[in-house]
Design a protein around this motif. Structure first.
Motif, PDB file in Angstrom:
ATOM      1  N   LYS A   1       0.838  -1.192   0.000  1.00 38.59           N
ATOM      2  CA  LYS A   1       0.000   0.000   0.000  1.00 38.59           C
ATOM      3  C   LYS A   1       0.877   1.246   0.000  1.00 38.59           C
ATOM      4  CE  LYS A   1      -3.901   2.145   2.400  1.00 38.59           C
ATOM      5  NZ  LYS A   1      -4.823   2.056   3.559  1.00 38.59           N
ATOM      6  N   GLY A   2       0.552   2.188  -0.870  1.00 41.52           N
ATOM      7  CA  GLY A   2       1.314   3.421  -0.988  1.00 41.52           C
ATOM      8  C   GLY A   2       2.336   3.394  -2.096  1.00 41.52           C
ATOM      9  N   LYS A   3       2.628   2.191  -2.623  1.00 44.44           N
ATOM     10  CA  LYS A   3       3.593   2.091  -3.714  1.00 44.44           C
ATOM     11  C   LYS A   3       2.939   1.719  -5.038  1.00 44.44           C
ATOM     12  CE  LYS A   3       8.013   1.279  -1.442  1.00 44.44           C
ATOM     13  NZ  LYS A   3       9.201   0.402  -1.363  1.00 44.44           N
ATOM     14  N   GLU A   4       1.609   1.562  -5.050  1.00 46.26           N
ATOM     15  CA  GLU A   4       0.943   1.221  -6.297  1.00 46.26           C
ATOM     16  C   GLU A   4       1.187   2.306  -7.355  1.00 46.26           C
ATOM     17  OE1 GLU A   4      -0.647   1.791  -3.413  1.00 46.26           O
ATOM     18  OE2 GLU A   4      -2.038   0.157  -2.899  1.00 46.26           O
ATOM     19  N   ASN A   5       1.249   1.877  -8.612  1.00 42.35           N
ATOM     20  CA  ASN A   5       1.401   2.808  -9.728  1.00 42.35           C
ATOM     21  C   ASN A   5       2.708   3.610  -9.628  1.00 42.35           C
ATOM     22  OD1 ASN A   5       0.492   3.938 -12.176  1.00 42.35           O
ATOM     23  ND2 ASN A   5      -0.363   5.713 -11.126  1.00 42.35           N
ATOM     24  N   THR A   6       3.785   2.910  -9.272  1.00 43.81           N
ATOM     25  CA  THR A   6       5.097   3.562  -9.215  1.00 43.81           C
ATOM     26  C   THR A   6       6.129   2.708  -9.952  1.00 43.81           C
ATOM     27  OG1 THR A   6       5.718   2.502  -7.121  1.00 43.81           O
ATOM     28  CG2 THR A   6       4.632   4.660  -6.993  1.00 43.81           C
ATOM     29  N   ILE A   7       7.169   3.365 -10.452  1.00 43.52           N
ATOM     30  CA  ILE A   7       8.296   2.694 -11.081  1.00 43.52           C
ATOM     31  C   ILE A   7       9.570   3.242 -10.446  1.00 43.52           C
ATOM     32  CG2 ILE A   7       9.566   2.301 -13.221  1.00 43.52           C
ATOM     33  CD1 ILE A   7       6.955   2.605 -14.748  1.00 43.52           C
ATOM     34  N   ILE A   8      10.401   2.351  -9.942  1.00 39.15           N
ATOM     35  CA  ILE A   8      11.638   2.732  -9.260  1.00 39.15           C
ATOM     36  C   ILE A   8      12.814   2.186 -10.068  1.00 39.15           C
ATOM     37  CG2 ILE A   8      12.945   2.635  -7.101  1.00 39.15           C
ATOM     38  CD1 ILE A   8      10.238   1.888  -5.730  1.00 39.15           C
ATOM     39  N   ARG A   9      13.814   3.048 -10.327  1.00 40.89           N
ATOM     40  CA  ARG A   9      14.964   2.652 -11.140  1.00 40.89           C
ATOM     41  C   ARG A   9      16.260   2.745 -10.336  1.00 40.89           C
ATOM     42  NH1 ARG A   9      14.223   2.867 -16.839  1.00 40.89           N
ATOM     43  NH2 ARG A   9      12.082   3.386 -17.410  1.00 40.89           N
TER      44      ARG A   9
ATOM     45  N   ILE B   1      14.774  -2.206 -12.594  1.00 45.47           N
ATOM     46  CA  ILE B   1      13.505  -1.473 -12.654  1.00 45.47           C
ATOM     47  C   ILE B   1      12.469  -2.246 -11.847  1.00 45.47           C
ATOM     48  CG2 ILE B   1      11.722  -0.516 -14.145  1.00 45.47           C
ATOM     49  CD1 ILE B   1      13.749  -0.426 -16.405  1.00 45.47           C
ATOM     50  N   ILE B   2      11.899  -1.591 -10.853  1.00 46.08           N
ATOM     51  CA  ILE B   2      10.841  -2.184 -10.027  1.00 46.08           C
ATOM     52  C   ILE B   2       9.521  -1.523 -10.421  1.00 46.08           C
ATOM     53  CG2 ILE B   2      10.051  -2.704  -7.701  1.00 46.08           C
ATOM     54  CD1 ILE B   2      12.798  -3.864  -8.251  1.00 46.08           C
ATOM     55  N   VAL B   3       8.604  -2.308 -10.968  1.00 48.49           N
ATOM     56  CA  VAL B   3       7.320  -1.779 -11.431  1.00 48.49           C
ATOM     57  C   VAL B   3       6.216  -2.265 -10.489  1.00 48.49           C
ATOM     58  CG1 VAL B   3       5.707  -1.584 -13.357  1.00 48.49           C
ATOM     59  CG2 VAL B   3       8.160  -1.879 -13.806  1.00 48.49           C
ATOM     60  N   ASN B   4       5.663  -1.355  -9.717  1.00 49.22           N
ATOM     61  CA  ASN B   4       4.548  -1.673  -8.825  1.00 49.22           C
ATOM     62  C   ASN B   4       3.244  -1.370  -9.557  1.00 49.22           C
ATOM     63  OD1 ASN B   4       5.993  -2.226  -6.163  1.00 49.22           O
ATOM     64  ND2 ASN B   4       6.807  -0.206  -6.665  1.00 49.22           N
ATOM     65  N   ILE B   5       2.505  -2.406  -9.912  1.00 51.95           N
ATOM     66  CA  ILE B   5       1.372  -2.208 -10.805  1.00 51.95           C
ATOM     67  C   ILE B   5       0.283  -1.362 -10.165  1.00 51.95           C
ATOM     68  CG2 ILE B   5       1.850  -4.444 -11.875  1.00 51.95           C
ATOM     69  CD1 ILE B   5      -0.839  -5.391 -10.753  1.00 51.95           C
ATOM     70  N   SER B   6      -0.536  -0.788 -11.015  1.00 50.55           N
ATOM     71  CA  SER B   6      -1.618   0.096 -10.577  1.00 50.55           C
ATOM     72  C   SER B   6      -2.926  -0.679 -10.483  1.00 50.55           C
ATOM     73  CB  SER B   6      -1.774   1.246 -11.574  1.00 50.55           C
ATOM     74  OG  SER B   6      -2.915   2.029 -11.266  1.00 50.55           O
ATOM     75  N   ALA B   7      -3.759  -0.276  -9.532  1.00 48.44           N
ATOM     76  CA  ALA B   7      -5.090  -0.874  -9.420  1.00 48.44           C
ATOM     77  C   ALA B   7      -6.051  -0.259 -10.427  1.00 48.44           C
ATOM     78  CB  ALA B   7      -5.630  -0.686  -8.003  1.00 48.44           C
ATOM     79  N   GLU B   8      -5.713   0.903 -10.945  1.00 48.35           N
ATOM     80  CA  GLU B   8      -6.582   1.600 -11.882  1.00 48.35           C
ATOM     81  C   GLU B   8      -6.043   1.471 -13.300  1.00 48.35           C
ATOM     82  OE1 GLU B   8      -9.353   2.711 -10.720  1.00 48.35           O
ATOM     83  OE2 GLU B   8      -8.766   2.305  -8.647  1.00 48.35           O
ATOM     84  N   TYR B   9      -6.954   1.556 -14.272  1.00 49.07           N
ATOM     85  CA  TYR B   9      -6.562   1.402 -15.665  1.00 49.07           C
ATOM     86  C   TYR B   9      -6.227   2.745 -16.293  1.00 49.07           C
ATOM     87  CZ  TYR B   9      -6.657   0.260 -20.619  1.00 49.07           C
ATOM     88  OH  TYR B   9      -6.314   0.111 -21.938  1.00 49.07           O
TER      89      TYR B   9
END
Length: 306
Positions: free
Chosen positions: A150-158, A184-192
């Motif tokens: 929680k709090g990291k959704e819809n983020t990309i960390i390089r 690259i860490i891709v935290n997927i989004s709950a929204e489209y």
């Protein structure tokens, strides 16, 4: 089936489903264009032409995903393939991992660093010979976190290698760009989010999307030709992720029902969480179960206890 057996089964199914989906060149090209710096000025079609595919031009040909070491033992990666950008005379080795549990007991970033190190060291004798270290090909380790914290959704960390002068010992000469590894860490989004790599990732691995909407997004938003095998893999992944996500939350400390058995404890937890979410958000039980990704085989029992 006991708790550990269920987890092993789900983990194996999750790995297999992720690998099957990532074999599709149309899927990968839509994702890599947003993640790999070397593709910044390319089209999706350009990216797809750089991928190693079989005779039908759709399925990716993998490199060996087992990296052996007599001292450290083997490392098994989900997917590793070579990219050849002929127009730029650039070759890359890209590894993509699907991670269901965001907190496996160690920092995923450290595991990714170990992976890129093995991907580089394994090139000696295969990609370059002897002391020709300028022949090293850049490697990417891309991690798709399918159930982000929680709090990291819809983020990309390089994470990447960057040189700098020590502030006490600076010269005007430029520093050699030893940019040979990127994580690259891709935290997927709950929204489209339509027509973006993140939107595609959330369509494939996020909350359930009905079959009609799934087809529409893939074909209309991402120009991905229909493929029944791909759709079956996405459907299988959706069911497996429901179990994986729910097991993760079950293990996070809400185990009051564990003495009643693994399955019974999961039902008790589901009832508690669904009831709480219904009150907090003023939503129906079905909507709450969708948000919590309660597995289909638990839903009828949960409803009967509310």
């Amino acid at each position: 089936m006991n708790q550990n057996e269920g987890k092993k089964r789900n983990s194996s199914a999750l790995d297999q489903g992720f690998k099957e989906i990532m074999k599709d060149a149309y899927i990968l090209s839509n994702l890599l264009i947003g993640w790999v710096d070397e593709f910044q000025d390319c089209t999706v079609d350009d990216v797809r032409r750089c991928l190693p595919t079989g005779p039908n031009g759709r399925r990716i040909i993998d490199m060996n995903t087992e990296y052996s070491s007599s001292r450290n033992g083997p490392v098994f990666m989900d997917k590793v393939f070579r990219v050849d950008i002929k127009e730029k005379n650039v070759k890359l080795i890209i590894g993509i991992e699907g991670q269901g549990n965001p907190n496996p007991g160690y920092h995923i970033e450290n595991r990714a660093m170990y992976y890129v190190s093995r991907m580089i060291s394994d090139q000696k004798g295969a990609v370059f010979d002897k002391d020709d270290y300028d022949g090293i090909e850049k490697v990417y380790s891309i991690w798709c976190i399918l159930n982000p914290p929680k709090g990291k959704e819809n983020t990309i960390i390089r994470y990447s290698l960057k040189g700098r002068y020590d502030k006490e010992y600076v010269a005007v000469s430029p520093i050699y760009g030893c940019d040979l590894a990127e994580i690259i860490i891709v935290n997927i989004s709950a929204e489209y989010e339509a027509r973006t790599p993140m939107g595609l990732l959330s369509t494939l691995f996020g909350r359930k999307v009905d079959a009609g909407e799934l087809r529409r997004r893939l074909v209309k938003d991402y120009k991905i030709p229909e493929d029944e095998s791909l759709l079956r893999s996405v459907n299988m992944m959706s069911k497996t992720l429901d179990e994986e996500v729910f097991d993760y939350h079950f293990d996070r400390g809400f185990q009051e029902g564990k003495d009643q058995g693994y399955q019974e404890g999961k039902v008790d937890l589901a009832v508690e969480c669904v009831r709480s979410l219904m009150g907090e958000m003023n939503i129906t039980a079905d909507k709450a179960m969708d948000i919590l990704r309660v597995p289909d085989d638990l839903r009828e029992e949960v409803l009967s206890r509310l």
